[in-house]
Each structure stands twice: as structure tokens, then as C-alpha cells.
Design a protein around this motif. Structure first.
Motif, PDB file in Angstrom:
ATOM      1  N   ALA A   1       0.834  -1.201   0.000  1.00 50.57           N
ATOM      2  CA  ALA A   1       0.000   0.000   0.000  1.00 50.57           C
ATOM      3  C   ALA A   1       0.868   1.250   0.000  1.00 50.57           C
ATOM      4  CB  ALA A   1      -0.935  -0.021   1.211  1.00 50.57           C
ATOM      5  N   ASP A   2       1.910   1.228   0.813  1.00 52.82           N
ATOM      6  CA  ASP A   2       2.819   2.378   0.866  1.00 52.82           C
ATOM      7  C   ASP A   2       3.508   2.589  -0.484  1.00 52.82           C
ATOM      8  OD1 ASP A   2       4.108   4.429   2.600  1.00 52.82           O
ATOM      9  OD2 ASP A   2       5.915   3.337   1.984  1.00 52.82           O
TER      10      ASP A   2
ATOM     11  N   LEU B   1      -3.773   6.101  -9.122  1.00 55.34           N
ATOM     12  CA  LEU B   1      -4.556   6.459  -7.945  1.00 55.34           C
ATOM     13  C   LEU B   1      -5.639   5.409  -7.682  1.00 55.34           C
ATOM     14  CD1 LEU B   1      -5.278   8.511  -5.744  1.00 55.34           C
ATOM     15  CD2 LEU B   1      -6.822   9.603  -7.396  1.00 55.34           C
ATOM     16  N   GLU B   2      -6.292   4.968  -8.724  1.00 49.73           N
ATOM     17  CA  GLU B   2      -7.344   3.959  -8.569  1.00 49.73           C
ATOM     18  C   GLU B   2      -6.778   2.681  -7.954  1.00 49.73           C
ATOM     19  OE1 GLU B   2     -10.646   1.535 -11.310  1.00 49.73           O
ATOM     20  OE2 GLU B   2      -9.286   2.994 -12.231  1.00 49.73           O
ATOM     21  N   ASN B   3      -5.591   2.271  -8.401  1.00 54.49           N
ATOM     22  CA  ASN B   3      -4.956   1.066  -7.864  1.00 54.49           C
ATOM     23  C   ASN B   3      -4.574   1.262  -6.401  1.00 54.49           C
ATOM     24  OD1 ASN B   3      -3.930  -1.615  -8.253  1.00 54.49           O
ATOM     25  ND2 ASN B   3      -1.855  -0.740  -8.244  1.00 54.49           N
ATOM     26  N   ALA B   4      -4.037   2.446  -6.086  1.00 56.41           N
ATOM     27  CA  ALA B   4      -3.644   2.736  -4.702  1.00 56.41           C
ATOM     28  C   ALA B   4      -4.863   2.711  -3.779  1.00 56.41           C
ATOM     29  CB  ALA B   4      -2.944   4.092  -4.632  1.00 56.41           C
ATOM     30  N   GLU B   5      -5.987   3.275  -4.235  1.00 56.20           N
ATOM     31  CA  GLU B   5      -7.204   3.287  -3.425  1.00 56.20           C
ATOM     32  C   GLU B   5      -7.670   1.865  -3.115  1.00 56.20           C
ATOM     33  OE1 GLU B   5      -9.425   7.463  -4.676  1.00 56.20           O
ATOM     34  OE2 GLU B   5      -9.651   5.697  -5.963  1.00 56.20           O
ATOM     35  N   LYS B   6      -7.578   0.994  -4.080  1.00 54.16           N
ATOM     36  CA  LYS B   6      -7.994  -0.401  -3.870  1.00 54.16           C
ATOM     37  C   LYS B   6      -7.087  -1.089  -2.844  1.00 54.16           C
ATOM     38  CE  LYS B   6     -10.004  -1.178  -8.460  1.00 54.16           C
ATOM     39  NZ  LYS B   6      -9.878  -1.935  -9.740  1.00 54.16           N
ATOM     40  N   VAL B   7      -5.776  -0.895  -2.986  1.00 48.10           N
ATOM     41  CA  VAL B   7      -4.825  -1.577  -2.101  1.00 48.10           C
ATOM     42  C   VAL B   7      -4.973  -1.079  -0.662  1.00 48.10           C
ATOM     43  CG1 VAL B   7      -2.369  -1.913  -1.607  1.00 48.10           C
ATOM     44  CG2 VAL B   7      -3.203  -2.056  -3.955  1.00 48.10           C
ATOM     45  N   VAL B   8      -5.103   0.255  -0.488  1.00 47.00           N
ATOM     46  CA  VAL B   8      -5.249   0.819   0.856  1.00 47.00           C
ATOM     47  C   VAL B   8      -6.563   0.350   1.493  1.00 47.00           C
ATOM     48  CG1 VAL B   8      -5.555   2.968   2.160  1.00 47.00           C
ATOM     49  CG2 VAL B   8      -3.772   2.805   0.418  1.00 47.00           C
TER      50      VAL B   8
ATOM     51  N   ASP C   1      -8.113  -2.364   0.871  1.00 45.91           N
ATOM     52  CA  ASP C   1      -7.997  -3.792   1.169  1.00 45.91           C
ATOM     53  C   ASP C   1      -7.194  -4.015   2.453  1.00 45.91           C
ATOM     54  OD1 ASP C   1      -8.253  -6.667   0.330  1.00 45.91           O
ATOM     55  OD2 ASP C   1      -6.063  -6.487   0.333  1.00 45.91           O
ATOM     56  N   VAL C   2      -6.053  -3.328   2.607  1.00 48.52           N
ATOM     57  CA  VAL C   2      -5.224  -3.528   3.788  1.00 48.52           C
ATOM     58  C   VAL C   2      -5.939  -3.028   5.038  1.00 48.52           C
ATOM     59  CG1 VAL C   2      -3.935  -1.337   3.707  1.00 48.52           C
ATOM     60  CG2 VAL C   2      -2.854  -3.376   4.669  1.00 48.52           C
ATOM     61  N   SER C   3      -6.698  -1.937   4.900  1.00 49.30           N
ATOM     62  CA  SER C   3      -7.458  -1.423   6.037  1.00 49.30           C
ATOM     63  C   SER C   3      -8.497  -2.446   6.492  1.00 49.30           C
ATOM     64  CB  SER C   3      -8.141  -0.112   5.653  1.00 49.30           C
ATOM     65  OG  SER C   3      -8.905   0.383   6.725  1.00 49.30           O
TER      66      SER C   3
END
Length: 563
Positions: free
Chosen positions: A451-452, A476-483, A485-487
Motif C-alpha cells: 500500500a505504501d 490512484l485507482e490502484n492505490a485506493e484499492k490496495v489501501v 484492502d489492507v485497512s
């Protein structure tokens, strides 16, 4: 005894069947007798006496004699034969000769049908003859009255019928011999032949009286209304040409002259009473005249449009050229900071090329308007097309300008979302590390690092010059999904840790009394210490549920109450 009883039973059945057949045939004989009596009692002679009120000569007398002879033959010859056959068939039935009785009944029925047909034919012919006389009398009087009225109309209004007077009088005169022929046939009792005369006269009368009604209106059209319209069109054409209207493309003088020639031909046809052809042709001429009026009106409307919109469209063209040039310059500046795709980057230049071509067309249009050598309808069409093309280009430019403005807005939105994602990830990491858990699984650490990394990729893409916003949006779309998911995974892990602790605490009550339960809880505690929380949860839950079915549901409710 049985040898006597069976034949007696069979004989009884046969006799019963025979009497049933006999009864059926007697009913059939009775029905045939009734049909014969109905024919005999029909008052045919009384019906034939109706004809005596007519002239008993010619075909009337011949038909009367023929009908009387035919009916006499039916009553004196055929009916006695039928009576004899009925007596014979009754005798056959009494002697139980049913096969021959059936054949005889069929023969009787055929003879009755023959007599019935003779009777119906006589009545039909009789009614037709009597009815013909009455119809003839009514219809011939109507025809004679219409004939007299038509002659009076033509005589009193000869000017309205013009060249058709003589042919109409000849047509009407041709009725007189047929009227005389009708009277002669009626006097001689030939009513059916007279009926044919009436039918022929009615058809001819319908046609002739109808055209007598239509001729005055049709002549008015040909001699007054259409010529007046032609004069009005000629005067209107001259007046419009005097006002600088270009009308040569309509070829009105030539077409109006052609209609005048056609009028002469139509008047000649009127003298020959070809009314239907003249009506059709007159309708076509009126349609053409209407189209001429529509064409002139269209030119007036077109000139009004050109006068009202020429200046507006000239101004529009100038403004759009200026706007497009400014947009092109601005696009060059924007491309220093932002990367546009190939199609977007070409929009200003393509629009300028289109505007150059439109500008040349507009210059030609201006010359045509000034020299007044083109139809206004053609000028209007060209002006409307230029206007539509300019509106389309203007819309493209507006969309392009908005797209460039939105690039800066989109960049700011991405930066704001990126900061929000970073805060969310930091908060997730803080919650995880502050959670009361033995340790963090390697898998979770990897998710946090990923995510980072995705946030870093977005941040780096924002440093590129020129900035590719499409690529940035994808990162940005990919980062939003990963963050996200980890949350979600961190929250799930913490919930599982809490649930494991509650399950173990709940299961401690069984450890002393259940060694197996104690061993399985030890396995779960070992998995818990190794940060294998999913496995620990499965082992502890399975152990407790086996000892106390339904325990997991109660534990989960307790966790919710203390959350």
C-alpha cells in the motif's frame, strides 16, 4: 331346459329389433307424408293469380301458362306417384322388408325434392316478374323526372355549360327512344326485358346526371380560376424580380405557358364529355400551381432568413476563428504542464483547418448575395449549413477548453485524495501496531508495504512534466484499492485476535474435565503465539463447538456486547 330358453331369448331379441326398425321406418314414412302435404297445400295457384294484375300478353302470358302447366304436372302426375310409392313402402315395412323399404324411401325423398324445387322455382320467377314491374315503374318515373330536370337545367343555364351544351343534349336525347322501348315492352307484358332497359338507363343516367352536376364547377376552374391563378403568378414573379429576387431557376414563364396550352386541350376534351379525364388533369394542374406558390413563398422566406442571419453568422465565424486561435495557443501552453492524447492535441489545429475552408465558402456566399444572381433558397441552404458547422466547431472548442481547465482541477483532486490515502494508511498502521496482539504476521506487513509503495507511485507520477493525468488516475485507482484492502484486513485481524481470546477464555472451563479439549486449546494458543491467527481461530472455535454446540454464537454475541 337351456336348449329351449336360449332360442326363445334370441327369437325375442330378433322380434324386438324388427319392431324397432319397423317403428323407425313408419316415422320416416310419416315425415315424408308431411313433406308431401306441405307441397300440396302450398297456394301456388293463388300466388299465380297476382300476375293477372299485369298486362297478360307477351312473356307474361307465356310464363303464366308455363308455370300453370308445370304445377299441374306436379299435382296431377308426380303427387299421385308419390302417394303410390308411400303405400308400397308401408306395405314393405309391414312385411319387415326393411332393405327395400329404405331404397323406396330414398326414391320418394328424391321425388319430393324435385317437386319442392319446381314449386320454389315457380315462386321465385313469379316474385321476380311481379317485383320487376313494381321496380320498373318506380325507377323509370325517377329517371324521367331526372331527365326532365337535366334538360331544364341545361336550357336555363347554357352559359354555365359552354361547349358541352350540344353533346349533353344529344346524350339526353338518346334516352327518349329507350323510354319508348320501355313503354312498348311494358304494354306487351315483357316486364323482364323492360327491366334490362331500366337497369341500362339507370347506369347511363347516374353517369350523365353526375357530370351535368360537375361540369359548371369544372368549367369555372378551367376558364376562370386557373387562368386567374396563372395571371397572379406572372404578376407576382415580375414584382419579386423587380425586388431583386432571382427566380430563373424556377422557370415559371415556361411552365405557366405549358399549363395554358393544357387548358386548351382540356376544354376540347370537355366538348367530348371526357369529364373524368379532365377532372384528374385539372387536379394535377392545381397541384402544380400550388407548388409554384409554395416555391415563391419559399424564396421570400429564404430571403428573410438570409437578411436576418447573414450578419449574425459572419460575426459568429469571426468570433469562432479568434476563439480557436486562442484555444490553440492555450493548448500549446497547457501541454508544457500536462500531456494530452493525440486526438485531443489535434483538436485546435483541425478546427482551424475547417474554419479556413468555411471562411472561403462564406466569402463566395457573400459575393453571391451581393451580385443577386442566386436563388435565395440556395443561399439560405448554404448559410444554414455554415451555421451548423460553426456551432459544431464551437461546441468542440468549449469541450476542449473545459477539458484543459479540468486538468488542473483533476490534479488538485488527485493530490487531495493522495494525502487522504496516506493518512488512512498511517492510521491503519498505527491501529495495528498499538493493538493488543502478540505480533504482526509477515503477510500483513507485506500488505502494508505494498500500500505504501502504491501511494509512492502516485506521488512520483505527479512529479512528471508534462503530467500524464490518465496514467495518474490509473495509479490512484490502484492505490485506493490496495489501501482499502489492507485497512479491511487489519480490522479483520484485530477482530479475530479479540475473538480468539474470548474463545480460549470461554473454553478454559472445560480444560480440567476434558483433556482433549485442553490439548486442542494448547494447539490454538501455540498458533496464536506464532501470529497464525486464522489457524488459531479455527482450532479454538472447532474445539469449543464440539464440546458445546452453539457456543460460538453465544461468544460472538458477548464480544459485540463488550465491543
Amino acid at each position: 331346459m337351456i336348449y329351449f330358453i336360449i332360442p326363445i331369448i334370441v327369437l325375442t331379441i330378433v322380434i324386438a329389433i324388427a319392431f324397432l326398425f319397423r317403428r323407425k321406418h313408419l316415422q320416416e314414412i310419416g315425415q315424408l307424408e308431411q313433406e308431401k302435404l306441405q307441397i300440396q297445400h302450398k297456394p301456388i295457384i293463388e300466388e299465380m293469380t297476382k300476375i293477372k294484375q299485369l298486362n297478360m300478353t307477351g312473356e307474361t302470358e307465356e310464363n303464366f301458362e308455363r308455370w300453370r302447366n308445370e304445377w299441374t304436372e306436379v299435382m296431377d302426375i308426380h303427387m299421385p306417384k308419390i302417394d303410390s310409392l308411400l303405400f308400397d313402402v308401408e306395405d314393405l315395412v309391414d312385411r319387415f322388408r326393411f332393405g327395400k323399404a329404405t331404397a323406396a324411401e330414398k326414391n320418394i325423398q328424391e321425388k319430393i325434392r324435385f317437386c319442392e324445387k319446381k314449386m320454389n322455382d315457380i315462386l321465385q320467377e313469379l316474385n321476380e316478374l311481379v317485383g320487376s314491374e313494381e321496380k320498373n315503374r318506380i325507377e323509370i318515373e325517377k329517371l324521367k323526372e331526372q331527365h326532365r330536370a337535366a334538360r331544364k337545367t341545361i336550357l336555363a343555364h347554357q352559359h354555365s355549360f359552354g361547349m358541352t351544351v350540344n353533346p349533353l343534349e344529344k346524350e339526353l336525347e338518346a334516352f327518349n327512344p329507350k323510354f319508348e322501348e320501355y313503354d312498348e315492352l311494358t304494354t306487351n307484358g315483357n316486364y323482364l326485358l323492360a327491366r334490362e332497359i331500366v337497369i341500362s338507363l339507370s347506369a347511363e343516367g347516374d353517369r350523365l346526371f353526375e357530370i351535368i352536376h360537375e361540369i359548371p364547377t369544372l368549367l369555372t376552374e378551367l376558364q376562370n380560376k386557373i387562368p386567374a391563378s396563372l395571371r397572379e403568378l406572372r404578376n407576382g414573379t415580375k414584382e419579386m424580380e423587380g425586388q431583386s429576387y432571382y427566380l430563373q431557376h424556377l422557370e415559371l414563364p415556361k411552365r405557366l405557358n405549358a399549363i395554358e396550352d393544357e387548358l386548351g386541350e382540356l376544354l376540347s376534351k370537355m366538348a367530348e364529355l371526357q369529364i373524368e379525364s379532365v377532372q384528374q388533369h385539372t387536379s394535377e394542374i392545381n397541384d402544380r400551381i400550388d407548388s409554384f406558390y409554395d416555391a415563391l413563398e419559399h424564396e421570400v422566406t429564404a430571403k428573410h432568413y438570409v437578411d436576418e442571419n447573414y450578419g449574425r453568422i459572419a460575426t459568429m465565424l469571426s468570433e469562432i476563428i479568434t476563439l480557436t486561435q486562442e484555444t490553440s495557443n492555450e493548448a500549446t501552453f497547457v501541454q508544457q504542464s500536462y500531456r494530452l492524447n493525440e486526438r485531443e492535441a489535434q483538436i485546435p489545429q483541425q478546427s482551424l483547418k475547417k474554419l479556413v475552408a468555411i471562411d472561403k465558402r462564406f466569402e463566395v456566399l457573400a459575393v453571391r448575395i451581393e451580385e443577386q444572381v442566386s436563388a435565395n433558397s440556395s443561399l439560405k441552404e448554404e448559410l444554414q449549413q455554415i451555421s451548423e458547422e460553426l456551432e459544431q466547431i464551437a461546441e468542440e472548442q468549449d469541450n476542449f477548453i473545459n477539458r484543459m481547465k479540468n486538468l488542473r482541477i483533476d490534479e488538485n483532486n488527485v493530490r487531495a485524495k493522495l494525502e487522504e490515502l496516506a493518512r488512512k494508511l498511517q492510521n491503519t498502521d498505527r491501529v495495528l501496531h498499538k493493538g493488543n496482539i502478540p505480533g504482526i504476521p509477515d503477510e500483513m506487513e507485506a500488505r502494508l508495504e505494498e500500500a505504501d509503495e502504491q501511494i509512492y507511485i502516485v506521488s512520483q507520477s505527479l512529479q512528471e512534466v508534462p503530467l500524464n493525468m490518465s496514467l495518474v488516475d490509473n495509479y490512484l485507482e490502484n492505490a485506493e484499492k490496495v489501501v482499502a484492502d489492507v485497512s479491511e484486513k487489519v480490522e479483520e485481524l484485530l477482530d479475530n485476535v479479540m475473538l480468539i481470546e474470548w474463545i480460549i477464555q470461554y473454553g478454559n472451563r472445560y480444560r480440567a474435565s476434558n483433556p482433549g479439549m485442553h490439548a486442542r486449546l494448547l494447539d490454538a494458543e501455540e498458533s496464536f503465539r506464532q501470529f497464525r491467527y486464522a489457524k488459531a481461530l479455527e482450532e479454538a472455535a472447532t474445539a469449543v463447538e464440539e464440546v458445546e454446540p452453539g457456543a460460538m454464537k453465544r461468544i460472538q454475541e458477548l464480544v459485540k456486547e463488550h465491543a
